[in-house]
Scaffold this active site. Sequence first.
Site, short mmCIF file in Angstrom:
data_model
loop_
_atom_site.label_atom_id
_atom_site.label_comp_id
_atom_site.label_asym_id
_atom_site.label_seq_id
_atom_site.Cartn_x
_atom_site.Cartn_y
_atom_site.Cartn_z
N LYS A 23 1.55 -44.22 -13.46
CA LYS A 23 2.34 -44.02 -14.67
C LYS A 23 2.31 -45.26 -15.53
O LYS A 23 2.06 -46.38 -15.06
CB LYS A 23 3.78 -43.66 -14.33
CG LYS A 23 3.96 -42.24 -13.83
CD LYS A 23 5.44 -41.91 -13.73
CE LYS A 23 5.62 -40.43 -13.34
NZ LYS A 23 7.05 -40.06 -13.29
N VAL A 24 2.58 -45.05 -16.84
CA VAL A 24 2.71 -46.14 -17.79
C VAL A 24 4.14 -46.14 -18.31
O VAL A 24 4.66 -45.09 -18.72
CB VAL A 24 1.72 -46.00 -18.96
CG1 VAL A 24 1.89 -47.13 -19.95
CG2 VAL A 24 0.30 -45.97 -18.43
N GLY B 38 -4.25 -40.18 -13.21
CA GLY B 38 -4.60 -40.26 -11.81
C GLY B 38 -4.27 -41.61 -11.21
O GLY B 38 -4.01 -41.72 -10.00
N TYR B 39 -4.27 -42.63 -12.02
CA TYR B 39 -3.97 -43.99 -11.55
C TYR B 39 -2.50 -44.14 -11.21
O TYR B 39 -2.14 -44.73 -10.20
CB TYR B 39 -4.38 -44.97 -12.65
CG TYR B 39 -4.11 -46.42 -12.37
CD1 TYR B 39 -5.11 -47.24 -11.87
CD2 TYR B 39 -2.87 -46.99 -12.63
CE1 TYR B 39 -4.88 -48.58 -11.61
CE2 TYR B 39 -2.63 -48.32 -12.38
CZ TYR B 39 -3.63 -49.12 -11.88
OH TYR B 39 -3.40 -50.45 -11.64
N ASP C 69 -16.75 -46.74 -19.47
CA ASP C 69 -15.87 -45.56 -19.45
C ASP C 69 -15.29 -45.31 -20.83
O ASP C 69 -14.08 -45.06 -21.00
CB ASP C 69 -14.76 -45.77 -18.43
CG ASP C 69 -14.10 -44.44 -18.02
OD1 ASP C 69 -14.74 -43.38 -18.19
OD2 ASP C 69 -12.96 -44.48 -17.52
#
Length: 606
Positions: free
Chosen positions: A312-313, A309-310, A423
């Site tokens: 891409k890596v 959701g943040y 988290d």
Amino acid sequence: MRNEGDGAIYWKYVGRVLSNNKLNGTLDIGNSYSNNLTVDLQNNSISDFTQKASYNMVLKLVGNPICQGNGATERYCTIQKSNPSYITPTNSCTAVVCRSDRILSPNCKCAYPYTGTLHFFSFSFSNLENSSYFRTLAESLMSAFQSNQLLVDSVSLSDPTVDVYSYLQFRLQIFPSALDHFNRTGISTVGFLLTNSFPIPNYGSYSFKEESYCCFAGAKKPSNTGINVGAVVGSFVLVLFILGAGFYAFHQKREAKRAVQQSNPFANWDRDESSGGVPQLKGARWFSFEELRKCTNNFAEVNAVGSGGYGKVYRGTIASDQLVAIKRARQGSLPDALQFKTEIELLSRIHHKNVVSLVGFCYEQGEQMLVYEYIPNGTLKDALSGKSGFQLNWMRRLRIALDSAKGLAYMHELANPPIIHRDIKSTNILLDDCLNAKVADFGLSKLMEDTSKNYVSTQVKGTMGYMDPEYYTTQQLSEKSDVYSFGIVLLELVTARAPIERGKYIVVVVKNAIANLTDQYYIHDILDPTLGPSAKLGGLKKFVELAMRCVKDSSSERPTMGEVVREIENIMQLASSNKNFETEFTSSSYEGSSDGSKAFDYSGGL
């Protein structure tokens, strides 16, 4: 024309020069003046002369109508030659009439003098009636001219005054030798000598303000054309200079700004309440957007190793040939500035083998990117689901649990101030090339800055299924909240099930399985089938009991992470003594997966 006595010094010592002034009428000396007064009235139109008292004065009337046939004034109508004098002489010279605006010098020569004003700032004498000081001044000037071999015939000093600033000033006339005018070289050398302020006894420092010289031999008036051309060229050069200076200043300002941004990349950080102030970093490197763009080949899809959701890596290689994972926020959905800052701050101060290391970050051109050490074997969740291409045996799962627990225990008990992750989940535990576990993703973490309390009051954040129910209901976050989440991860290691699956909560499922034991195999129905029979898993029962203590509803009944570490170490000793202990790795495909080409969902809940 009267001298009423004011300015007596002015008249007495150097004389009053009123020659060539077109004065006319009758000269009335009056009866109030100082003795030894010298008045130069040569070359005027004075027709008569009266006196009211006896006096002792030097009066020069040469060149006036009164000198034509009037015996009473005869002694004032002749100029007698005398020895050279450097002050306007008190005696008369032989009758000389200067023409063409030349001036009579103290040595009785008509010439064009070089004139100006001497200003003395700190003269040491106070007796201005002592004429020796003025004679000393004239002699000092002549001595300086002669010692420098300048063609100077004599000097005349006149008009001594003390101005409002208490500065003594004289009008100076310098007469040329041999000729009746100076050439340009002569004026230049005389002016240079005067402006370099050679020392004069009793007078101290001074300045010389020259007047323009009128009479250079053979001088031609410059043409207006030359002046205009010179003005245009000068203006053009001035404009070019100003433009160049402006461009240089702009370039220097831009370079200075770039240097400031590199030394302090958060110089323009939004300082409002939502961002939480400028991050306090310890050793994290700042990367420019251009550096990260190049090392990922313009963020090519072939280098993408995970997403969430943040954003891409991406996998990249920085200048030191070090593999890194670059977590790039998706445009249009940038994370909260405080979350981004928190992760940078925390990771920059944490240095532990079981915590992912922050290499650096990028915060420019509207980008928020975090640069981590590259962890090639993805997340624990991927490994449990088989997505990574290898299986984890029981001993390896215990090792992963121990590594993760050590990382969290370090944050809770050794970091200063303590850090609550907030988290913990299987997607935030990464496996390196040796399958060592590392805790990752600190975007929601909080500092326990007030150690006098065992909780932090804060807005509820986290991932459903892993969230501490006590934190959820009271909004009081504590270290035991991480313990609860870690208990869920321990249950995942046993069951390979998601925290919430088909509407069933894993804690409830395990509780029911324990309560309904009907055969010799411990929680056989919910055990991950890839582990084999539970009878072969040494320490399984103690492991499940530890997990269930971690997920107690009341935080006071949960162990600390330090206690969890010691429990897992005891369980590993029990498991290694089991006669049915299996080999460390059970997947023949593991070696092929260590290159990181498999899924690398850096944080499934990014």
